[in-house]
Design a protein around this motif. Sequence first.
Motif, short mmCIF file in Angstrom:
data_model
loop_
_atom_site.label_atom_id
_atom_site.label_comp_id
_atom_site.label_asym_id
_atom_site.label_seq_id
_atom_site.Cartn_x
_atom_site.Cartn_y
_atom_site.Cartn_z
N ARG A 66 -11.79 -1.33 -12.05
CA ARG A 66 -12.17 -1.86 -10.74
C ARG A 66 -12.76 -0.76 -9.86
NH1 ARG A 66 -11.60 -5.84 -6.96
NH2 ARG A 66 -11.09 -5.17 -4.86
N PHE B 299 -9.98 5.75 -15.19
CA PHE B 299 -8.96 5.70 -14.14
C PHE B 299 -8.63 4.26 -13.81
CE2 PHE B 299 -7.73 5.77 -9.60
CZ PHE B 299 -6.64 6.62 -9.69
N CYS B 300 -9.68 3.46 -13.57
CA CYS B 300 -9.47 2.05 -13.22
C CYS B 300 -10.84 1.36 -13.26
CB CYS B 300 -8.85 1.95 -11.83
SG CYS B 300 -8.87 0.28 -11.13
N LEU C 75 -16.32 -0.79 -8.09
CA LEU C 75 -16.48 -0.64 -6.64
C LEU C 75 -17.47 0.47 -6.32
CD1 LEU C 75 -12.79 -1.07 -5.36
CD2 LEU C 75 -14.66 -2.69 -5.12
N HIS D 159 -1.20 4.47 -10.02
CA HIS D 159 -2.35 5.32 -9.72
C HIS D 159 -3.10 4.87 -8.45
CE1 HIS D 159 -5.10 2.73 -12.56
NE2 HIS D 159 -4.67 2.07 -11.51
N CYS D 160 -2.82 3.67 -7.97
CA CYS D 160 -3.49 3.20 -6.75
C CYS D 160 -3.24 4.15 -5.57
CB CYS D 160 -3.04 1.80 -6.37
SG CYS D 160 -3.58 0.55 -7.55
N PRO E 278 -8.13 -6.57 -8.55
CA PRO E 278 -7.23 -5.40 -8.56
C PRO E 278 -5.94 -5.68 -9.32
CG PRO E 278 -7.21 -6.49 -6.42
CD PRO E 278 -8.27 -7.16 -7.23
N VAL E 279 -5.47 -4.65 -10.02
CA VAL E 279 -4.16 -4.71 -10.63
C VAL E 279 -3.41 -3.54 -10.06
CG1 VAL E 279 -2.90 -4.64 -12.81
CG2 VAL E 279 -5.22 -5.58 -12.74
N ASN F 9 -8.60 3.12 -2.37
CA ASN F 9 -7.44 2.30 -2.06
C ASN F 9 -7.66 1.41 -0.83
OD1 ASN F 9 -4.84 1.61 -0.93
ND2 ASN F 9 -4.02 2.82 -2.61
N CYS G 83 -10.25 -1.27 -1.56
CA CYS G 83 -9.89 -2.16 -2.65
C CYS G 83 -8.84 -3.18 -2.22
CB CYS G 83 -9.37 -1.32 -3.81
SG CYS G 83 -8.49 -2.26 -5.05
N PRO H 269 -5.47 -3.19 -2.98
CA PRO H 269 -4.88 -3.60 -4.26
C PRO H 269 -3.76 -4.62 -4.11
CG PRO H 269 -4.23 -1.35 -3.70
CD PRO H 269 -5.30 -1.74 -2.73
N CYS I 199 -5.86 6.73 -5.39
CA CYS I 199 -7.22 6.22 -5.56
C CYS I 199 -8.01 6.39 -4.28
CB CYS I 199 -7.15 4.76 -5.95
SG CYS I 199 -8.75 3.97 -6.02
S1 SF4 Z 1 -6.64 0.86 -5.54
FE1 SF4 Z 1 -7.93 -0.66 -6.56
S2 SF4 Z 1 -9.60 0.51 -7.40
FE2 SF4 Z 1 -8.02 1.97 -6.89
S3 SF4 Z 1 -6.82 2.19 -8.74
FE3 SF4 Z 1 -5.83 0.57 -7.59
S4 SF4 Z 1 -6.77 -1.33 -8.32
FE4 SF4 Z 1 -8.07 0.35 -9.01
#
Ligand code: SF4
Lengths: 209, 344
Positions: free
Chosen positions: A21, A18-19, A25, A177-178, A172-173, A184, A187, A189, A181
């Motif tokens: 990062r 998924f990610c 985390l 999808h953030c 974070p990118v 979120n 993070c 983002p 998440c």
């Molecule tokens: S909010 Fe942060 S951890 Fe979640 S998908 Fe986006 S970059 Fe990744």
Amino acid sequence: MYSEDDLVQLSALQHYIFCPRQCALIHLEQLWEENRLTAEGQLMHKRADSGKAETRGNVKKATGLLLRSLALGLSGKADVVEYLREEGGWRPYPVEYKRGRPRPDGADEVQLCAQALCLEEMTGKSIGEGALYYGEKKRRKIVPLTEKLRERTIETALGVHELLKSGKTPAPVKAAHCANCSLNETCLPDLGAKRTRVRDYISRMLREE
Amino acid sequence: MKKHGNTIYVTTQGSYLHKEGECVCVRVDSVEKGKIPIHGLEGVVCFGQIGVSPFLLGHLAENGVSLTFLTEHGKFLARLVGPVSGNVLLRREQYRRADDLQESARLATGFLLGKIANSRTVLQRACRDHGEGERDAILRCAALRLKDCLQRVNQNESALDALRGVEGEAAAAYFDAFSQMITVGGEAFTFHQRSRRPPLDRINCLLSFLYSLLAHDARSALETVGLDPAVGYLHRDRPGRPSLALDLMEELRPVLADRVALTLINRQEIAADDFKILESGAVILNDDARKKLLISWQQKKTQEILHPYLQETVTLGSLCRVQALLLARYLRGDLDAYPPFIYK
Ligand code: SF4
């Protein structure tokens, strides 16, 4: 081969896909934010997670099996493993319950495959397929455990181990999808992209009168 | 950004909390007084003699809801946190930086910039709202003194001692003018100087209580992001002291606690007889007043503002968490400095 100390949770694979990062985390920083989606997922799991086995004809169903693979360095729990009667015993058939609908990133298939690899390592039996059950659609999806899927699963596990060994949480990118998440709010983002220099911010705040 | 979660404050002595389904149920003398769903709950804070069932303890821990016990007067006693322990690597980094005095001074600078700038804003607002004549002159003068302190703190790289010197000066300037921000009450609400252990007048009593609520929030926020509340930068280690929580709350005190105290007094929501003066001269809040204060505090926390660094709307109640996050982000190396919350 990994040692028992180095085992990582099966769910990390999904988080990583998924990610990366998000994976860091949760599994490195140990931050875990409940949101509605994960809470619903847990309720569903509770139902599938009674730890009992029941047999009906040619299918035996075990819930909440503890799994591990030293080859992949993973451990975790399988929601449901069905055992299909065959000559000379039972063949394991993992079934993973998911809330919502099938995901395009293939993370569910990878997690299911990882469970199968654990089962193969622990039981010595080879497993040809498993199934994903999607709560929202009340539908089973058969997942053949192809060479390609196995490779992807192994690569993902390697990626997770590398990430966790580095001890560094990737920046974070921000992407679409953030919005879905669960981390979120932890993070942040936006900070990745905006990256206002703090020193500039401070001088601005102290200047503006 | 997370809307700030609910906190239940239980003040009625002899209350008993237990789990009923997915709810926290509050009983007093076996009579049910309320039921609050655990989902969406951030914390439960018990003042004084409150009982909690073992089932509820476990359930709160499992759901990441913090449970805190304070004395009736808001002094910290104990806190239950769930098994999530945060990242040991982050905490190590926190400790390493605390060992480095120059780095500590850099972080202390951030907290102090926030604190002094926000104290100044509080003075300026009071000036705008009800500044006239002598009052106006005193408030303006104090604001100017703070401006001077601000510039000195912001002058590159002072040592910790020097920073503390300026902090002392700023605090004196601010509290010297504090009385001028109170428009009612006469003698009963006169403020001379900060007294904490115990508070010796009504205003100090209000401030102390509010600071203990804020300290509680700061401490939870730090734990939530995986930092150790005990190891600070401006405040150095002292056994039993939540130094980093105290660091973090410096910049938030004026905006949150001081403003709530001033509003309660100036709007006459709290009166002179809401306090008890003990034989020793120590001043404590009575039960009703404590309730009024907690209600105001809760209301304050739901107020929304634009976070000046994030440029996102956040509630005042989530500020502790946001600042703790930003601090963690700086310690992890994601930011070039710690961005204090500066309120305009
Ligand atoms: S909010 Fe942060 S951890 Fe979640 S998908 Fe986006 S970059 Fe990744």
